[in-house]
Write a protein that holds these residues in place. Structure first.
Motif, mmCIF file in Angstrom:
data_model
loop_
_atom_site.group_PDB
_atom_site.id
_atom_site.type_symbol
_atom_site.label_atom_id
_atom_site.label_comp_id
_atom_site.label_asym_id
_atom_site.label_seq_id
_atom_site.Cartn_x
_atom_site.Cartn_y
_atom_site.Cartn_z
ATOM 1 N N MET A 275 0.429 19.361 51.722
ATOM 2 C CA MET A 275 1.751 19.234 52.307
ATOM 3 C C MET A 275 2.488 18.153 51.535
ATOM 4 S SD MET A 275 2.909 18.224 56.204
ATOM 5 C CE MET A 275 1.711 19.214 56.963
ATOM 6 N N SER A 276 3.717 18.422 51.125
ATOM 7 C CA SER A 276 4.457 17.449 50.343
ATOM 8 C C SER A 276 4.950 16.307 51.246
ATOM 9 C CB SER A 276 5.635 18.106 49.648
ATOM 10 O OG SER A 276 6.621 18.467 50.595
ATOM 11 N N LEU A 277 5.286 15.208 50.606
ATOM 12 C CA LEU A 277 5.725 14.029 51.346
ATOM 13 C C LEU A 277 7.011 14.293 52.114
ATOM 14 C CD1 LEU A 277 5.309 11.056 52.001
ATOM 15 C CD2 LEU A 277 6.552 10.493 49.913
ATOM 16 N N SER A 278 7.924 15.043 51.534
ATOM 17 C CA SER A 278 9.192 15.297 52.235
ATOM 18 C C SER A 278 8.972 16.130 53.499
ATOM 19 C CB SER A 278 10.189 15.983 51.309
ATOM 20 O OG SER A 278 9.703 17.232 50.901
ATOM 21 N N ILE A 279 8.089 17.102 53.430
ATOM 22 C CA ILE A 279 7.790 17.913 54.614
ATOM 23 C C ILE A 279 7.082 17.070 55.664
ATOM 24 C CG2 ILE A 279 6.442 19.863 55.473
ATOM 25 C CD1 ILE A 279 7.056 21.262 52.827
ATOM 26 N N GLY B 48 9.570 14.855 57.342
ATOM 27 C CA GLY B 48 10.380 15.649 58.251
ATOM 28 C C GLY B 48 9.661 15.921 59.560
ATOM 29 N N GLN B 49 8.389 16.258 59.466
ATOM 30 C CA GLN B 49 7.596 16.499 60.673
ATOM 31 C C GLN B 49 7.449 15.226 61.507
ATOM 32 O OE1 GLN B 49 6.347 19.496 61.841
ATOM 33 N NE2 GLN B 49 7.672 20.286 60.245
ATOM 34 N N LEU B 50 7.254 14.107 60.835
ATOM 35 C CA LEU B 50 7.156 12.827 61.535
ATOM 36 C C LEU B 50 8.467 12.511 62.246
ATOM 37 C CD1 LEU B 50 5.439 10.292 62.090
ATOM 38 C CD2 LEU B 50 6.430 9.308 60.014
ATOM 39 N N GLY B 51 9.595 12.744 61.566
ATOM 40 C CA GLY B 51 10.900 12.510 62.181
ATOM 41 C C GLY B 51 11.136 13.381 63.395
ATOM 42 N N ILE B 52 10.715 14.644 63.315
ATOM 43 C CA ILE B 52 10.859 15.552 64.456
ATOM 44 C C ILE B 52 10.015 15.056 65.632
ATOM 45 C CG2 ILE B 52 10.302 17.876 65.281
ATOM 46 C CD1 ILE B 52 11.168 18.890 62.496
#
Length: 62
Positions: free
Chosen positions: A1-5, A8-12
């Protein structure tokens, strides 16, 4: 899993926790206002933070 994804999941996840807590404490209006604020902030980021492509570059590619 890339860092940006992953970010994003952490932010959600964090925003879900915050929204749940706000809903429990203050009700629906707090979530509606928070969503409206997030929408305005995103519009500002897109409006001022993302560069427009150069017109000549766009015409040359087409």
């Amino acid at each position: 899993m890339s860092l940006s994804i992953a970010l994003g999941q952490l932010g959600i996840g964090i925003s879900g926790v915050a929204a749940g807590w706000l809903y429990k404490e203050y009700g629906y209006l707090s979530n509606a206002l928070l969503g409206a604020l997030a929408l305005v902030l995103m519009a500002l980021v897109v409006g001022y933070g993302l560069p427009e492509p150069d017109l000549q570059a766009s015409v040359g590619e087409g």
